[in-house]
Design an enzyme around this catalytic site. Structure first.
Site, PDB file in Angstrom:
ATOM      1  N   HIS A   1     -22.514  24.379 -12.770  1.00 51.23           N
ATOM      2  CA  HIS A   1     -23.810  24.565 -12.126  1.00 51.23           C
ATOM      3  C   HIS A   1     -23.965  23.562 -10.997  1.00 51.23           C
ATOM      4  O   HIS A   1     -23.400  22.484 -11.015  1.00 51.23           O
ATOM      5  CB  HIS A   1     -24.962  24.470 -13.124  1.00 51.23           C
ATOM      6  N   MET A   2     -24.720  23.982 -10.022  1.00 51.72           N
ATOM      7  CA  MET A   2     -24.958  23.202  -8.817  1.00 51.72           C
ATOM      8  C   MET A   2     -26.432  22.808  -8.803  1.00 51.72           C
ATOM      9  O   MET A   2     -27.296  23.650  -9.020  1.00 51.72           O
ATOM     10  CB  MET A   2     -24.617  24.090  -7.623  1.00 51.72           C
ATOM     11  N   HIS A   3     -26.690  21.531  -8.556  1.00 55.50           N
ATOM     12  CA  HIS A   3     -28.056  21.031  -8.425  1.00 55.50           C
ATOM     13  C   HIS A   3     -28.411  20.961  -6.940  1.00 55.50           C
ATOM     14  O   HIS A   3     -27.671  20.366  -6.156  1.00 55.50           O
ATOM     15  CB  HIS A   3     -28.180  19.616  -8.995  1.00 55.50           C
TER      16      HIS A   3
ATOM     17  N   ASN B   1     -21.619  18.222 -11.143  1.00 52.25           N
ATOM     18  CA  ASN B   1     -21.036  17.254 -12.066  1.00 52.25           C
ATOM     19  C   ASN B   1     -19.893  17.915 -12.832  1.00 52.25           C
ATOM     20  O   ASN B   1     -19.960  19.102 -13.141  1.00 52.25           O
ATOM     21  CB  ASN B   1     -22.094  16.766 -13.055  1.00 52.25           C
TER      22      ASN B   1
ATOM     23  N   GLU C   1     -23.972  18.053 -18.740  1.00 60.96           N
ATOM     24  CA  GLU C   1     -24.497  18.176 -20.096  1.00 60.96           C
ATOM     25  C   GLU C   1     -24.234  19.549 -20.707  1.00 60.96           C
ATOM     26  O   GLU C   1     -24.183  19.680 -21.920  1.00 60.96           O
ATOM     27  CB  GLU C   1     -25.995  17.881 -20.109  1.00 60.96           C
TER      28      GLU C   1
ATOM     29  N   ASP D   1     -35.072  23.661 -12.303  1.00 57.62           N
ATOM     30  CA  ASP D   1     -34.653  22.814 -13.416  1.00 57.62           C
ATOM     31  C   ASP D   1     -35.874  22.464 -14.258  1.00 57.62           C
ATOM     32  O   ASP D   1     -36.934  22.162 -13.715  1.00 57.62           O
ATOM     33  CB  ASP D   1     -33.988  21.546 -12.878  1.00 57.62           C
ATOM     34  N   ILE D   2     -35.736  22.490 -15.582  1.00 56.43           N
ATOM     35  CA  ILE D   2     -36.879  22.192 -16.446  1.00 56.43           C
ATOM     36  C   ILE D   2     -37.157  20.686 -16.546  1.00 56.43           C
ATOM     37  O   ILE D   2     -38.214  20.286 -17.017  1.00 56.43           O
ATOM     38  CB  ILE D   2     -36.732  22.810 -17.858  1.00 56.43           C
TER      39      ILE D   2
END
Length: 113
Positions: free
Chosen positions: A101-103, A88, A96, A31-32
């Site tokens: 997507h999975m964190h 999310n 966003e 992640d940036i």
């Protein structure tokens, strides 16, 4: 829905990303704007806008996303101390980008939810 998001551009290598894993089903990259020492996103290589768009045809992708996230956690040696996997769904939950997507978060003690 258009599939011209930043994630699609990362998959197609049109913009640079720190990719740490990819196969025919998913791509994983750092992640940036990390929220933890280890913060990796795991995304499907096909557009699924949110978890609301999981269906009979694409449901197996989620299992593969979890499998990849867990293997990355083991690679990064955060599996013993613990890590968090978050998905999310829509803006009130903090999604966003309209691309599932999975964190994967770890590398420190995470606050309880």
């Amino acid at each position: 829905m258009s599939n011209d998001s930043i994630f699609k551009k990362i998959i197609e290598k049109k913009i640079p990303a720190n990719i740490i894993y990819e196969d025919e089903i998913v791509t994983a990259f750092k992640d940036i704007k990390p929220k933890a020492p280890i913060h990796i996103l795991v995304i499907p290589n096909i557009l699924i806008a949110s978890s609301n768009d999981i269906n009979k045809k694409n449901k197996d992708i989620l299992g593969h996303m979890f499998y990849v996230a867990v293997n990355i956690a083991k690679q990064k040696k955060i599996n013993k101390e613990g890590y968090r996997i978050i998905v999310n769904c829509n803006k009130n939950a903090g999604q966003e980008i309209n691309y599932l997507h999975m964190h994967l978060l770890g590398g420190k003690k995470l606050n309880a939810l």
